[in-house]
Design a protein around this motif. Structure first.
Motif, PDB file in Angstrom:
ATOM      1  N   ILE A  31      39.082  38.393  31.808  1.00 20.14           N
ATOM      2  CA  ILE A  31      38.237  37.335  31.265  1.00 20.14           C
ATOM      3  C   ILE A  31      37.307  37.903  30.202  1.00 20.14           C
ATOM      4  N   ILE A  32      37.309  37.242  29.055  1.00 20.47           N
ATOM      5  CA  ILE A  32      36.357  37.551  27.988  1.00 20.47           C
ATOM      6  C   ILE A  32      35.311  36.451  28.024  1.00 20.47           C
ATOM      7  N   LYS A  33      34.081  36.801  28.364  1.00 22.16           N
ATOM      8  CA  LYS A  33      33.035  35.797  28.558  1.00 22.16           C
ATOM      9  C   LYS A  33      32.030  35.836  27.410  1.00 22.16           C
ATOM     10  N   ALA A  34      31.889  34.701  26.723  1.00 24.62           N
ATOM     11  CA  ALA A  34      30.904  34.609  25.652  1.00 24.62           C
ATOM     12  C   ALA A  34      29.497  34.616  26.235  1.00 24.62           C
ATOM     13  N   GLN A  35      28.568  35.189  25.482  1.00 25.05           N
ATOM     14  CA  GLN A  35      27.193  35.310  25.956  1.00 25.05           C
ATOM     15  C   GLN A  35      26.582  33.944  26.268  1.00 25.05           C
ATOM     16  N   SER A  36      25.699  33.930  27.264  1.00 19.47           N
ATOM     17  CA  SER A  36      24.988  32.717  27.650  1.00 19.47           C
ATOM     18  C   SER A  36      23.692  33.099  28.338  1.00 19.47           C
ATOM     19  N   SER A  37      22.713  32.208  28.283  1.00 22.72           N
ATOM     20  CA  SER A  37      21.449  32.427  28.993  1.00 22.72           C
ATOM     21  C   SER A  37      21.459  31.762  30.362  1.00 22.72           C
ATOM     22  N   ARG A  38      22.567  31.090  30.723  1.00 19.43           N
ATOM     23  CA  ARG A  38      22.673  30.391  32.008  1.00 19.43           C
ATOM     24  C   ARG A  38      23.683  31.080  32.912  1.00 19.43           C
ATOM     25  N   TYR A  39      23.524  30.866  34.201  1.00 18.81           N
ATOM     26  CA  TYR A  39      24.433  31.493  35.148  1.00 18.81           C
ATOM     27  C   TYR A  39      24.547  30.654  36.412  1.00 18.81           C
ATOM     28  N   GLY A  40      25.589  30.947  37.195  1.00 17.48           N
ATOM     29  CA  GLY A  40      25.856  30.235  38.430  1.00 17.48           C
ATOM     30  C   GLY A  40      25.484  31.045  39.648  1.00 17.48           C
ATOM     31  N   PHE A  41      25.743  30.491  40.826  1.00  8.08           N
ATOM     32  CA  PHE A  41      25.228  31.059  42.073  1.00  8.08           C
ATOM     33  C   PHE A  41      25.789  32.430  42.395  1.00  8.08           C
ATOM     34  N   TYR A  42      26.984  32.768  41.923  1.00 10.72           N
ATOM     35  CA  TYR A  42      27.601  34.049  42.287  1.00 10.72           C
ATOM     36  C   TYR A  42      27.625  35.047  41.134  1.00 10.72           C
ATOM     37  N   TYR A  43      27.070  34.698  39.977  1.00 16.86           N
ATOM     38  CA  TYR A  43      27.189  35.559  38.807  1.00 16.86           C
ATOM     39  C   TYR A  43      26.559  36.936  39.024  1.00 16.86           C
ATOM     40  N   ASP A  44      25.528  37.002  39.855  1.00 16.69           N
ATOM     41  CA  ASP A  44      24.873  38.295  40.104  1.00 16.69           C
ATOM     42  C   ASP A  44      25.828  39.303  40.724  1.00 16.69           C
ATOM     43  N   ALA A  45      26.862  38.807  41.398  1.00 23.24           N
ATOM     44  CA  ALA A  45      27.804  39.699  42.072  1.00 23.24           C
ATOM     45  C   ALA A  45      28.884  40.225  41.129  1.00 23.24           C
ATOM     46  N   LEU A  46      28.960  39.656  39.928  1.00 23.35           N
ATOM     47  CA  LEU A  46      29.947  40.106  38.945  1.00 23.35           C
ATOM     48  C   LEU A  46      29.374  41.248  38.121  1.00 23.35           C
ATOM     49  N   ARG A  47      30.237  42.183  37.775  1.00 24.08           N
ATOM     50  CA  ARG A  47      29.822  43.335  36.985  1.00 24.08           C
ATOM     51  C   ARG A  47      30.586  43.345  35.663  1.00 24.08           C
ATOM     52  N   GLN A  48      29.807  43.435  34.557  1.00 19.48           N
ATOM     53  CA  GLN A  48      30.449  43.523  33.247  1.00 19.48           C
ATOM     54  C   GLN A  48      31.310  44.773  33.183  1.00 19.48           C
TER      55      GLN A  48
END
Length: 475
Positions: free
Chosen positions: A301-318
């Motif tokens: 997944i190539i994810k474009a930058q954003s200032s918003r996030y969802g409930f599990y995003y903290d568990a994802l690592r770039q």
């Protein structure tokens, strides 16, 4: 709710049993277990921390929710805060979505998932609100200046649940349950077809960055900071198709209804998008509901930058679960694609890790565990005992879900029977029987219905929604 025939009931029970078995096998746990990813647990704790500063959840704080639509209901304010109560393990609605907004799955999925949680776990007595808008990233409830906020909110904000937020928001994150379980291409449906998804082996995937979306951009996209390159940030859903037109050998990214290399861009089913090694994710009105599903497709997944996030995003690592784009320059995605092509083993490893994360931590039981954890933490901060006698409307959620199964616009919006056949709706209880279908229909028919149960004098304006601009859409 119409009674099911024996054949239909058998099908429902079969689907439910299959879903339960699939969830258990995917997670390695049994029904009733609640083993939350550490980063998700930390997210819950971060989101409720401000309540400790505010002194907990008070009755006055909850009554302040009445002020959201105090003067006149406009700017869809009764959509942005749906009031709810949990009392003795049962869930009640203290306000209603207007009828014209029922149908889309955002609110319906949340109601069904929360109801299921209440039947699997004993939830504490609690009152809160849910942002039922399709733009859960709205900056309305962002807060920076605490002193001015206390004045606006007559003593402080109230607990508000939403499926998207920024770092300056006071809301508590929850799953975008409608996209996880209600739609035909829901996360749960894709998870049930995981074996089919995995049949497309990595070497068989096209070495192209693929993306399809509707061309609309949230207001916050126009407020993003300048990129390190010195370029102003531009909405990815507007910019990346233009870049794709210029670099079609490595990108196939387009907005549906537009044109790409002279051809009209049409939708591509998610089950076909796993034919590409790289999938490009961008925000729409808020965080993308497709991002959750991309995690399952076995692509990088190539994810474009954003200032918003969802409930599990903290568990994802770039660089472990995704690679970032549009965070150094407008066209840095080209370098990202080139790196992925030249590091194919790392790209495949990332795709596998992402899929494993989604299977392990985002299945239905895991989401219900998250809801239970959040409700438990909020319950610890309650400073009063809620009661329906103190609220002008107290509609049992089971009764409302039952009504939704008979309403044309909502009857097929989500698979209610997966929950209602198993747990029931409370039919036959005094609280259930006190609301007829006609009574609920009459309440919903008033687009400005907003129960007011506070002794605070009416406000002369709407401080929460001072003419906030609607989302922008460009063709």
């Amino acid at each position: 709710m119409q009674l099911l025939g024996l054949d239909s009931l058998a099908v429902v029970l079969f689907v439910l049993a299959a879903a339960v078995a699939q969830d258990a096998s995917a997670s390695g746990t049994c029904m009733g277990d609640c083993d939350l990813h550490p980063s998700l647990l930390e997210r819950v704790r971060k989101d409720v921390a401000w309540l400790d500063e505010a002194g907990g959840i008070t009755d006055a704080m909850i009554r302040n929710i009445s002020l959201v639509c105090d003067a006149k209901i406009k700017h869809q304010c009764n959509v942005k805060a749906v009031r709810m109560m949990i009392k003795d393990g049962e869930i009640y609605l203290n306000s209603l979505h207007p009828d014209w907004r029922l149908g889309p799955p955002e609110l319906l999925g949340f109601l069904l998932e929360l109801y299921e949680t209440s039947k699997m776990y004993r939830l504490p007595d609690l009152e809160f609100a849910y942002n039922g808008d399709d733009d859960a990233s709205s900056p309305i409830f962002d807060w920076i200046d605490r002193s001015s906020l206390r004045v606006t909110f007559h003593g402080g904000p109230f607990p508000l649940l939403a499926w998207s937020k920024s770092n300056k928001s006071m809301v508590q994150l929850v799953p975008y349950s409608g996209a996880f379980r209600c739609t035909d291409d829901s996360f749960d449906n894709l998870l049930a077809r995981l074996d089919e998804i995995r049949r497309v082996a990595w070497p068989e995937k096209r070495t192209v960055a693929f993306g399809r979306w509707n061309e609309f951009c949230a207001q916050y996209m126009y407020e993003m900071p300048t990129l390190p390159s010195g370029e102003s940030f531009i909405c990815p859903r507007q910019w990346l198709p233009t870049l794709s037109e210029q670099h079609h050998e490595v990108m196939d990214v387009g907005a549906m209804g537009g044109t790409l290399r002279g051809q009209r861009v049409s939708a591509v089913p998610l089950m076909h998008q796993n034919a590409y090694k790289y999938l490009v994710s961008t925000d729409g009105w808020a965080i993308s509901s497709k991002f959750d599903k991309y995690l399952l497709l076995g692509s990088t997944i190539i994810k474009a930058q954003s200032s918003r996030y969802g409930f599990y995003y903290d568990a994802l690592r770039q660089d472990e679960h995704y690679v970032a784009a549009m965070n150094t320059s407008r066209d840095d995605i080209l370098g990202v694609i080139e790196w992925l092509k030249s590091h194919d083993v790392e790209a495949e490893r990332m795709a596998v890790a992402t899929q494993q994360f989604a299977v392990r931590h985002l299945h239905r039981n895991a989401r219900l565990c998250y809801y239970r954890t959040l409700m438990t933490e909020l319950g610890k901060r309650m400073r009063f005992t809620p009661d329906c006698s103190q609220r002008k409307l107290c509609l049992p959620l089971g009764r409302f879900l039952d009504y939704l199964t008979t309403k044309r616009e909502t009857a097929h919006a989500c698979r209610y029977q997966e929950v209602l056949v198993r747990y029931g709706t409370g039919r036959g209880t005094p609280a259930y029987d006190s609301f007829s279908d006609e009574a609920i229909k009459e309440l919903l028919a008033d687009p400005k219905y907003w129960p007011r149960d506070t002794d605070i004098p009416p406000l002369p304006n709407e401080p929460y929604f001072p003419g906030a601009p609607r989302r922008l859409r460009r063709r």
